[in-house]
Scaffold this motif. Sequence first.
Motif, PDB file in Angstrom:
ATOM      1  N   LEU A   1       0.832  -0.655  -0.280  1.00 38.27           N
ATOM      2  CA  LEU A   1      -0.166  -0.055  -0.068  1.00 38.27           C
ATOM      3  C   LEU A   1       0.689   0.794   0.092  1.00 38.27           C
ATOM      4  O   LEU A   1       2.089   1.214   0.970  1.00 38.27           O
ATOM      5  CB  LEU A   1      -1.191  -0.072   1.212  1.00 38.27           C
ATOM      6  CG  LEU A   1      -1.338   1.332   1.037  1.00 38.27           C
ATOM      7  CD1 LEU A   1      -3.123   1.015   0.164  1.00 38.27           C
ATOM      8  CD2 LEU A   1      -2.643   1.089   2.569  1.00 38.27           C
ATOM      9  N   GLY A   2       0.492   2.116  -0.540  1.00 45.84           N
ATOM     10  CA  GLY A   2       1.591   3.438  -0.987  1.00 45.84           C
ATOM     11  C   GLY A   2       1.080   4.688  -1.259  1.00 45.84           C
ATOM     12  O   GLY A   2      -0.107   4.408  -1.651  1.00 45.84           O
ATOM     13  N   ARG A   3       1.716   5.888  -1.907  1.00 41.85           N
ATOM     14  CA  ARG A   3       0.768   6.788  -1.712  1.00 41.85           C
ATOM     15  C   ARG A   3       1.664   7.568  -2.754  1.00 41.85           C
ATOM     16  O   ARG A   3       2.871   7.987  -2.114  1.00 41.85           O
ATOM     17  CB  ARG A   3       0.747   7.542  -0.616  1.00 41.85           C
ATOM     18  CG  ARG A   3      -0.609   9.101  -0.890  1.00 41.85           C
ATOM     19  CD  ARG A   3      -0.937   9.816   0.284  1.00 41.85           C
ATOM     20  NE  ARG A   3      -1.866   8.996   1.324  1.00 41.85           N
ATOM     21  CZ  ARG A   3      -2.771   9.119   1.598  1.00 41.85           C
ATOM     22  NH1 ARG A   3      -3.980   9.252   0.625  1.00 41.85           N
ATOM     23  NH2 ARG A   3      -4.089   8.779   2.691  1.00 41.85           N
ATOM     24  N   ARG A   4       1.822   8.771  -3.184  1.00 43.44           N
ATOM     25  CA  ARG A   4       2.859   8.750  -4.160  1.00 43.44           C
ATOM     26  C   ARG A   4       3.412  10.428  -3.368  1.00 43.44           C
ATOM     27  O   ARG A   4       2.437  10.641  -2.891  1.00 43.44           O
ATOM     28  CB  ARG A   4       1.961   9.859  -5.540  1.00 43.44           C
ATOM     29  CG  ARG A   4       2.951  10.208  -6.169  1.00 43.44           C
ATOM     30  CD  ARG A   4       2.200  11.102  -7.808  1.00 43.44           C
ATOM     31  NE  ARG A   4       2.844  11.643  -8.314  1.00 43.44           N
ATOM     32  CZ  ARG A   4       4.145  10.520 -10.032  1.00 43.44           C
ATOM     33  NH1 ARG A   4       3.382   9.348  -9.661  1.00 43.44           N
ATOM     34  NH2 ARG A   4       3.947  11.223 -10.235  1.00 43.44           N
ATOM     35  N   GLU A   5       4.573   9.909  -3.295  1.00 42.35           N
ATOM     36  CA  GLU A   5       4.829  11.420  -2.558  1.00 42.35           C
ATOM     37  C   GLU A   5       5.865  12.209  -3.605  1.00 42.35           C
ATOM     38  O   GLU A   5       6.640  11.751  -4.024  1.00 42.35           O
ATOM     39  CB  GLU A   5       6.289  10.469  -1.602  1.00 42.35           C
ATOM     40  CG  GLU A   5       6.904  11.529  -0.697  1.00 42.35           C
ATOM     41  CD  GLU A   5       7.727  10.455   0.376  1.00 42.35           C
ATOM     42  OE1 GLU A   5       7.043  10.795   1.700  1.00 42.35           O
ATOM     43  OE2 GLU A   5       8.355  10.353  -0.504  1.00 42.35           O
ATOM     44  N   GLU A   6       6.074  13.818  -3.468  1.00 43.64           N
ATOM     45  CA  GLU A   6       6.264  14.423  -4.556  1.00 43.64           C
ATOM     46  C   GLU A   6       7.309  15.118  -2.921  1.00 43.64           C
ATOM     47  O   GLU A   6       7.090  16.008  -1.758  1.00 43.64           O
ATOM     48  CB  GLU A   6       5.145  15.271  -4.726  1.00 43.64           C
ATOM     49  CG  GLU A   6       4.857  14.844  -5.700  1.00 43.64           C
ATOM     50  CD  GLU A   6       3.839  15.138  -6.401  1.00 43.64           C
ATOM     51  OE1 GLU A   6       4.186  16.718  -6.492  1.00 43.64           O
ATOM     52  OE2 GLU A   6       3.362  14.587  -7.192  1.00 43.64           O
ATOM     53  N   ALA A   7       8.382  15.102  -2.942  1.00 48.71           N
ATOM     54  CA  ALA A   7       9.441  16.373  -1.720  1.00 48.71           C
ATOM     55  C   ALA A   7       9.603  17.576  -2.085  1.00 48.71           C
ATOM     56  O   ALA A   7       9.880  18.028  -3.416  1.00 48.71           O
ATOM     57  CB  ALA A   7      11.188  15.509  -1.937  1.00 48.71           C
TER      58      ALA A   7
END
Length: 687
Positions: free
Chosen positions: A36-42
Amino acid sequence: MAGMKFYSLESSDPRRLGPYRLVRRIATGGMGRIYLGRREEAGAAGAGPTGTLVGHPLVAVKTLLAEGFVSRPDRDRFAREVELASRVESASTAKVLDSDATAKRPWLAIEFIPAPSLAELVAEVGTLHVDAVRWIAAETARALSELHATGVVHRDVKPQNILLTGDGPRLIDFGISHAHDHTSSATTIGTFPFTSPEQASGRKSTVASDMYSLGATLFFLAVGRPPYEQTDHSIGLLALVQRAEIDTEGLPPQLRPLILPLLEAEPGERTAPGDVMRRCLRDLGPLTATRKAARWLPLEWTALIEEYAEQGRQLQGGAVDFDAADARTRVRSEDDQGSPDDAVGAMREQLEALRKQRDALAQAQAEERAEAEERERRRLEGERRRGEQARKEKERKEEERKEKERRERERKERERLARATSQQRTASAAASKPSSSSDGWGGLLVGAVIIGLLIWQPWNQKDDDSPVSNPGPTYSSGLTSGGGGGIGSGSSSSSSSGDTSSDSGDYESEPEPEPEPEPEPDPTEDAFKAVSVGDCLDVFDTGYGGEKEYDWSEEEPNTAPCGDSRVRVYRTSDDCESAQDQATWSYYSSSSGERTALCLEGQYHNGDCLLADNDGDSASIALLSSVNCTDRKVPRAYNDIFVITAIYRATASTTTADCRAGQYDRNTYWSQKVDGGATMLCLRAYD
C-alpha cells in the motif's frame, strides 16, 4: 474479524518504489509482493512532515520478491505483465497508473480497490443464491470479454483474483497472463482447483481456459467448494483436473445449464463469454438495467462490501496515522512484526459498528424471508379458499339448472292436462246434443266415438317419467245398469235428467300460481357483512389496477392478526375518507341487490415492502400494497420497490433526515406521513 488486513514493513521491504512511499504490505504471492503506497513529492506545497500529499490517492504497488539482483527472465516476465496490464482499459479491471520495468527493482502501481475477494466473501458469509450467481457470472463474463478483445488471456481466474465492489466484480492480478500472439507456449499453471484441464496437462492456454476457470469459480460461489471430489493430495487433485472429472453434488438445478457447459473437458465445447453474459441477463429479467451489487446480493454480502469500502474511505481520507503506528511498532519485540499493525486494528474496531449493523441486517433479512414465506402460505390458502368457493358456486348453479328443468316439466304437464280437459268438455257437449231422425245414423256414430273416448280416456295418459300434480276429473263409461240410457238416446251419464251444470266446476278450475323463489345465499356478501370496525384483514393492493384503482389480492375479506395484516377497517359504510393511505372496498350482491362497503386504512411494519413509481427526484408510493422485497417484476404502473426502514411519531421537527442510520449512511431516503399526519414512514429503494 473481517476487513482488510495490512502488515508492517519488514527490514527486507523497500520503503519507496519510484515516486511512491510504501506504508504497509498488503500481500505476498508466489512471485511478488503488493504494498500500500501513496505518491510522494518531496518539497511539494501542502505536503505533510514526511512529504506525503494527503490529497494523492492510495495505490497498490507490486514488485518482485527478489531482494538483490533481478534475473533477466524474471525482469522480462515482469515487463510482460506490465505491458499486458497496461493494454487492458476496462472498468472491470484494476487500472494501471504507473510502472517502471527497467528500475533496479521493477515495480507496477495499480488502482487500490478496497473490496473483498469472492473467496473471502464465501468464507465469511456463505454461498450465493441462484440469481446472485447469475449476476456475478454476467459481470465477470463482461470483464473477460473486454480482456479477450485486447488479445489477453488471464490464465488465473479464481475467487481470490476477483474483487467485488458495490459496482460489480473487478479482475486483478495479470501475473501469469499472456497474449494470444505470444511466441512461447506459456504453460504456467494457475491454482489447481480453478485451472483448466489443458493448463493442468501443460498445454497452451486459450480464451476457453479462462471460461473453464470461470465455471469452477461460479460453482464455488453456489456450493462453497471447487467442483472436484475433496482430497488432501495435490497430485490426486491435479489428476482430477486433467481429466475434468468433476463432482456436481450440491449444484442447484437452475444453475446446471449455465455452469456445466463451462466445465466441458474439450475447450471447443465451452460457452463463449458473450453467450454467458446474454444467457444470464435474459434469465435475470428486466431489472438487469442496474449493475449495482445491492440489487442482487444478500444483505450479508453487501454489508461486508460496504465495510471494506468504508475502511478504504477512511484510509484515503488520512484517518489512520501510519507514522504514529510505526513509532509504536518500533518499541515492540520483533516477534510481532508479522501481525497486522495497531493503527489498522484500531480502525477496524471503529468499524465494529458496521459489522453489528450487518448482523442486524442479516437478522432483518431472515425475518423478511419468514414473512415472505408466511405471505406465500396465506396466498396459497386464499387460492384454496377461492377454489373451494368456485366449486360450491358451480354445484349451486347445477342445482339451479336441475330445478329449472323440473319446473319446466311440471309447467308442460299442466298445459297438457288443461288441453285434455278442454277436449273432454267439447266431447261432453257434443254427446248431450239431441239428434234428429234425418241424421240418426250420424248421431249413432258420434255416440259410439264418444263412448270410445270415454273408455280410452287419453287425457289421463301420462309419460312414465313426468309427475302429474292434478290428474283431473274421472268419468264413467257412458253405460248404465237401468233403462233409458241406450246407445242412441244421446243422454249423458252424469245424471238422469241430462243436466251437466253440476260438473262445470271441475272443467273450469285453474292451477294455483307458484310462490316466488327465495333469494339464493351469497357467501361473499355474508363475508363482507361479518366484518366489524377495528378488524384487520388479510388483503392488500396488488398494484395491477394502476395508481388510481385498487386491485385487491382477495375476493372476499378474511380477518387476521393486525401484526400480520396490511389494512384495518375503520368504518363500514360508503362514507370513506380519501387520504392516500385509505381506500374503499365494496361488493354488490346480485342476489340481494345490496352493496356492502368497508373503509380501510394502512397498517405498517418495519421491513414491509411497497410498490413505488420512482423517478429519482420524487416517488409515488402505493401505501396499501404489499410485495415480496426480492421480486424481479413489478406491475406496469410502478418501477421500483421501497422498504420501510423506520416508523416515527411525527412532530413539527421530524424530517426525512431522521431516517438516516448514522453519519456514514449514504442511502437515499423518502418519508411519507400517514394516520392523518400523526406518523412518518421512512423508506428507501430496496437495492
